[in-house]
Design a protein around this motif. Structure first.
Motif, PDB file in Angstrom:
ATOM      1  N   GLY A  37       0.779  -1.224   0.000  1.00 46.76           N
ATOM      2  CA  GLY A  37       0.000   0.000   0.000  1.00 46.76           C
ATOM      3  C   GLY A  37       0.811   1.275   0.000  1.00 46.76           C
ATOM      4  O   GLY A  37       0.258   2.376   0.113  1.00 46.76           O
ATOM      5  N   ALA A  38       2.139   1.159  -0.143  1.00 48.91           N
ATOM      6  CA  ALA A  38       2.983   2.353  -0.199  1.00 48.91           C
ATOM      7  C   ALA A  38       2.802   3.053  -1.545  1.00 48.91           C
ATOM      8  O   ALA A  38       2.382   2.448  -2.538  1.00 48.91           O
ATOM      9  N   ARG A  39       3.131   4.339  -1.571  1.00 49.38           N
ATOM     10  CA  ARG A  39       3.139   5.122  -2.808  1.00 49.38           C
ATOM     11  C   ARG A  39       4.578   5.154  -3.301  1.00 49.38           C
ATOM     12  O   ARG A  39       5.468   5.672  -2.625  1.00 49.38           O
ATOM     13  N   VAL A  40       4.827   4.606  -4.489  1.00 48.43           N
ATOM     14  CA  VAL A  40       6.190   4.336  -4.945  1.00 48.43           C
ATOM     15  C   VAL A  40       6.477   5.039  -6.268  1.00 48.43           C
ATOM     16  O   VAL A  40       5.698   4.925  -7.222  1.00 48.43           O
ATOM     17  N   VAL A  41       7.588   5.751  -6.318  1.00 46.16           N
ATOM     18  CA  VAL A  41       8.139   6.261  -7.577  1.00 46.16           C
ATOM     19  C   VAL A  41       9.430   5.503  -7.851  1.00 46.16           C
ATOM     20  O   VAL A  41      10.309   5.443  -6.991  1.00 46.16           O
ATOM     21  N   VAL A  42       9.535   4.902  -9.029  1.00 44.71           N
ATOM     22  CA  VAL A  42      10.742   4.170  -9.402  1.00 44.71           C
ATOM     23  C   VAL A  42      11.613   5.047 -10.297  1.00 44.71           C
ATOM     24  O   VAL A  42      11.096   5.804 -11.130  1.00 44.71           O
ATOM     25  N   VAL A  43      12.913   4.933 -10.105  1.00 43.05           N
ATOM     26  CA  VAL A  43      13.875   5.772 -10.824  1.00 43.05           C
ATOM     27  C   VAL A  43      14.971   4.876 -11.388  1.00 43.05           C
ATOM     28  O   VAL A  43      15.493   4.004 -10.685  1.00 43.05           O
ATOM     29  N   THR A 102       4.500  -2.092 -15.867  1.00 39.89           N
ATOM     30  CA  THR A 102       3.919  -3.160 -15.047  1.00 39.89           C
ATOM     31  C   THR A 102       3.607  -2.654 -13.646  1.00 39.89           C
ATOM     32  O   THR A 102       2.519  -2.920 -13.095  1.00 39.89           O
ATOM     33  N   LEU A 103       4.542  -1.907 -13.066  1.00 40.14           N
ATOM     34  CA  LEU A 103       4.327  -1.372 -11.718  1.00 40.14           C
ATOM     35  C   LEU A 103       3.200  -0.348 -11.709  1.00 40.14           C
ATOM     36  O   LEU A 103       2.434  -0.260 -10.737  1.00 40.14           O
ATOM     37  N   ALA A 104       3.080   0.419 -12.788  1.00 46.62           N
ATOM     38  CA  ALA A 104       1.997   1.411 -12.863  1.00 46.62           C
ATOM     39  C   ALA A 104       0.635   0.733 -12.847  1.00 46.62           C
ATOM     40  O   ALA A 104      -0.322   1.231 -12.245  1.00 46.62           O
ATOM     41  N   ILE A 105       0.555  -0.408 -13.488  1.00 49.28           N
ATOM     42  CA  ILE A 105      -0.714  -1.137 -13.536  1.00 49.28           C
ATOM     43  C   ILE A 105      -1.123  -1.599 -12.138  1.00 49.28           C
ATOM     44  O   ILE A 105      -2.298  -1.537 -11.765  1.00 49.28           O
ATOM     45  N   VAL A 106      -0.128  -2.053 -11.343  1.00 53.03           N
ATOM     46  CA  VAL A 106      -0.477  -2.569 -10.014  1.00 53.03           C
ATOM     47  C   VAL A 106      -0.570  -1.473  -8.959  1.00 53.03           C
ATOM     48  O   VAL A 106      -1.028  -1.727  -7.843  1.00 53.03           O
ATOM     49  N   GLY A 107      -0.108  -0.232  -9.315  1.00 53.60           N
ATOM     50  CA  GLY A 107      -0.389   0.843  -8.372  1.00 53.60           C
ATOM     51  C   GLY A 107       0.745   1.763  -7.975  1.00 53.60           C
ATOM     52  O   GLY A 107       0.670   2.396  -6.925  1.00 53.60           O
ATOM     53  N   SER A 108       1.794   1.904  -8.796  1.00 59.91           N
ATOM     54  CA  SER A 108       2.876   2.816  -8.412  1.00 59.91           C
ATOM     55  C   SER A 108       2.454   4.267  -8.612  1.00 59.91           C
ATOM     56  O   SER A 108       1.503   4.569  -9.333  1.00 59.91           O
ATOM     57  N   ALA A 109       3.220   5.149  -7.979  1.00 63.32           N
ATOM     58  CA  ALA A 109       2.928   6.576  -8.084  1.00 63.32           C
ATOM     59  C   ALA A 109       3.616   7.210  -9.283  1.00 63.32           C
ATOM     60  O   ALA A 109       3.417   8.387  -9.552  1.00 63.32           O
ATOM     61  N   GLY A 110       4.456   6.446  -9.990  1.00 68.05           N
ATOM     62  CA  GLY A 110       5.090   7.005 -11.171  1.00 68.05           C
ATOM     63  C   GLY A 110       6.499   6.497 -11.356  1.00 68.05           C
ATOM     64  O   GLY A 110       7.018   5.693 -10.578  1.00 68.05           O
ATOM     65  N   SER A 111       7.149   6.986 -12.417  1.00 67.99           N
ATOM     66  CA  SER A 111       8.516   6.585 -12.722  1.00 67.99           C
ATOM     67  C   SER A 111       9.262   7.750 -13.337  1.00 67.99           C
ATOM     68  O   SER A 111       8.672   8.638 -13.958  1.00 67.99           O
ATOM     69  N   VAL A 112      10.588   7.744 -13.142  1.00 68.67           N
ATOM     70  CA  VAL A 112      11.482   8.717 -13.758  1.00 68.67           C
ATOM     71  C   VAL A 112      12.616   7.913 -14.373  1.00 68.67           C
ATOM     72  O   VAL A 112      13.376   7.248 -13.660  1.00 68.67           O
ATOM     73  N   LEU A 113      12.746   7.955 -15.700  1.00 70.97           N
ATOM     74  CA  LEU A 113      13.737   7.155 -16.398  1.00 70.97           C
ATOM     75  C   LEU A 113      14.612   8.044 -17.268  1.00 70.97           C
ATOM     76  O   LEU A 113      14.176   9.087 -17.749  1.00 70.97           O
ATOM     77  N   GLY A 114      15.855   7.597 -17.480  1.00 71.33           N
ATOM     78  CA  GLY A 114      16.740   8.314 -18.386  1.00 71.33           C
ATOM     79  C   GLY A 114      18.026   8.760 -17.726  1.00 71.33           C
ATOM     80  O   GLY A 114      18.192   8.659 -16.499  1.00 71.33           O
ATOM     81  N   PRO A 115      18.984   9.253 -18.519  1.00 70.24           N
ATOM     82  CA  PRO A 115      20.320   9.586 -18.028  1.00 70.24           C
ATOM     83  C   PRO A 115      20.337  10.576 -16.864  1.00 70.24           C
ATOM     84  O   PRO A 115      21.228  10.518 -16.016  1.00 70.24           O
TER      85      PRO A 115
END
Length: 511
Positions: free
Chosen positions: A50-56, A70-83
């Motif tokens: 139930g945590a709010r998660v941003v993956v980087v 995949t994580l967004a579908i199950v409920g993550s708070a977002g992602s930040v990708l790139g150099p």
């Protein structure tokens, strides 16, 4: 050893309370740094809680985007990708993070982690998170047997797992090898034991773990750039002994490890158990007349010793290094209550992984041995010590290490050196200084080679040259003492190239 049950002081009251699966994880704002195997597992677990998660992650490619989706579908708070993603800590739902969970390979100096430290936000690794989640209603509380060391970790973890499984226990190898530890925790199987391989990177971010038994197999300079010095590397390795419950098992040959045990804060009653491949003293395991013996886990240890196994039971090529790994595994198993007979049966059942002092061929009196896993001088030292005379296939990415001590120690057993790799200046310099009489053949400079980065072609030339130089009773040992990524995808790819080249050679000889 000092005895204590004290846990470290954490900065936030809420994080202090997060000590079991049923704790209040809901809405906790977490940044997960790195989307590799352990990072994805940590993010997936936290979202389930139930945590709010941003993956980087610093990579923006098909693999990382797929994981983030995949994580967004199950409920993550977002992602930040790139150099630029790893430069600074992102917000979670528009607010500062309350916790960062980092993948083990990310150096503490990287921007996102340095930013977390500057904001006084706690950083955990996946091992710390797993320890806090191990208590779960309706599930078995699984004891951990924890293993670290510069070399030999995976072998020792595998031997320990084999002993426990042979003894009838549901045991699984987790951590830096095999199954991510958080995935094992969520597995519906009720395990009896986790055998946990821990790298120095993982230990750096681990605080509250309390193993049933723990071991440091050996230490040598490695990853000193990541740890910013050898002293810091040793300090992180030493964390494995903190809060140990039953046995701190240590390599009695290395004073640095002895000191770790002496200074460890352990649970009251935990014992210090030494090992070495020699006659054991009191409260040790060791070797007598070709037998692995126990003078630690028996009542009358002053006057008796228990036979655990034969040296020949420890592997196809029972080197000193392999015997020490087996002794450490045996001591961990004995600390967990496993009988001597079950230790022997488990060692006999153990199937060693490829590329670790692996016998590839024995043809016309010449041994061909693959130790591609020897990615640093300390690991190569273990296999070089086991054979003579040696035609040594070595070289690769040196990672800034020096080779003078290694070459000086083994110059008298070297018949010739066949060099592979593109970063070989330090190795060739050491050979010239420390073993000037030993012939050196640099395959990367061969006129037969079209591309110096073509690892398969280089290995083929190296095997052909080694065959040309070899005679009966020689050993051709591929123990590169360097990383592989200059000419190969991985150490396994390098090992497979050697195996394939030797197989082609044997076919030619026999045709």
């Amino acid at each position: 050893m000092q005895a204590t049950n004290a846990n470290p002081v954490y900065g936030y009251e809420r994080l202090e309370s997060l000590t079991r699966w049923e704790s209040d994880w809901a809405g906790l704002r977490v940044v997960v740094a790195g989307l590799g195997i352990s990072g994805f597992s940590a993010a997936d677990t936290l979202i389930e809680l139930g945590a709010r998660v941003v993956v980087v992650d610093g990579n923006d490619n098909e693999v990382t985007r797929g994981k983030a989706d995949t994580l967004a579908i199950v409920g993550s708070a977002g992602s930040v990708l790139g150099p630029d993603a790893m430069e600074a800590l992102p917000l979670v739902d528009g607010q500062p993070a309350e916790l960062v969970v980092t993948s083990p390979g990310l150096a503490p100096t990287i921007g996102i982690l340095a930013d977390a430290v500057g904001q006084k936000i706690q950083i955990w690794g996946d091992v710390e998170l797993a320890w806090r989640l191990r208590e779960r209603q309706g599930r078995t509380l699984v004891p951990w047997l924890c293993i670290t060391g510069t070399n030999g970790k995976t072998t020792t973890v595998g031997m320990t797992e084999s002993i426990l499984q042979t003894a009838g226990h549901k045991a699984i190898a987790v951590g830096n090898v095999g199954t991510p530890i958080l995935d094992a925790l969520r597995d519906p199987v009720d395990y009896d034991f986790f055998t946990v391989e821990l790298s120095s990177f993982q230990l750096h971010w681990t605080y509250s773990m309390s193993p049933l038994a723990s071991v440091v197999l050996n230490v040598a300079e490695d990853h000193v750039d990541w740890h910013q010095g050898y002293a810091n590397y040793l300090a992180d390795k030493a964390r494995i002994y903190e809060n140990t419950q039953v046995a701190c098992i240590f390599n009695a040959n290395q004073q640095e490890i002895v000191q770790m045990v002496e200074e460890a804060d352990v649970v009251e009653g935990a014992r210090a158990i030494g090992f070495w491949a020699d006659t054991p003293g009191l409260s040790m395991v060791g070797v007598i007349d070709g037998l692995l013996v126990d003078r630690a886990f028996l009542e009358d240890r002053r006057n008796q010793a228990l036979e655990l196994a034969e040296v020949a039971d420890t592997g196809q090529l029972p080197t000193r290094h392999t015997v020490e790994n087996a002794l450490a595994a045996a001591a961990l198993a004995r600390a967990a209550g496993i009988s001597p007979e079950e230790v022997k049966a488990g060692l006999l059942n153990y199937q060693p992984g490829a590329h670790r002092i692996q016998l590839v061929a024995n043809t016309h009196g010449v041994l061909w041995v693959n130790d591609s896993k020897a990615t640093n001088p300390h690991a190569a030292n273990a296999s070089l010590s086991s054979f003579t005379p040696v035609i040594w296939v070595a070289g690769g990415l040196s990672k800034g290490v020096t080779y003078d001590e290694l070459v000086a120690e083994h110059k008298d057993r070297l018949k010739a050196v066949v060099v592979i790799g593109t970063d070989t200046a330090a190795l060739i310099s050491a050979l010239a200084k420390q073993a000037p009489a030993v012939p050196v053949y640099n395959m990367t400079e061969s006129p037969l080679l079209a591309d110096a980065r073509d690892g398969r072609a280089v290995m083929g030339l190296a095997v052909a040259k080694a065959h040309e130089l070899s005679a009966q009773n020689d050993t051709v040992l591929m123990a590169p003492a360097a990383a592989s990524m200059d000419q190969f995808v991985s150490y396994a790819d390098r090992g497979n190239a050697f195996i394939d080249a030797v197989a082609d050679l044997v076919n030619q000889i026999n045709s």
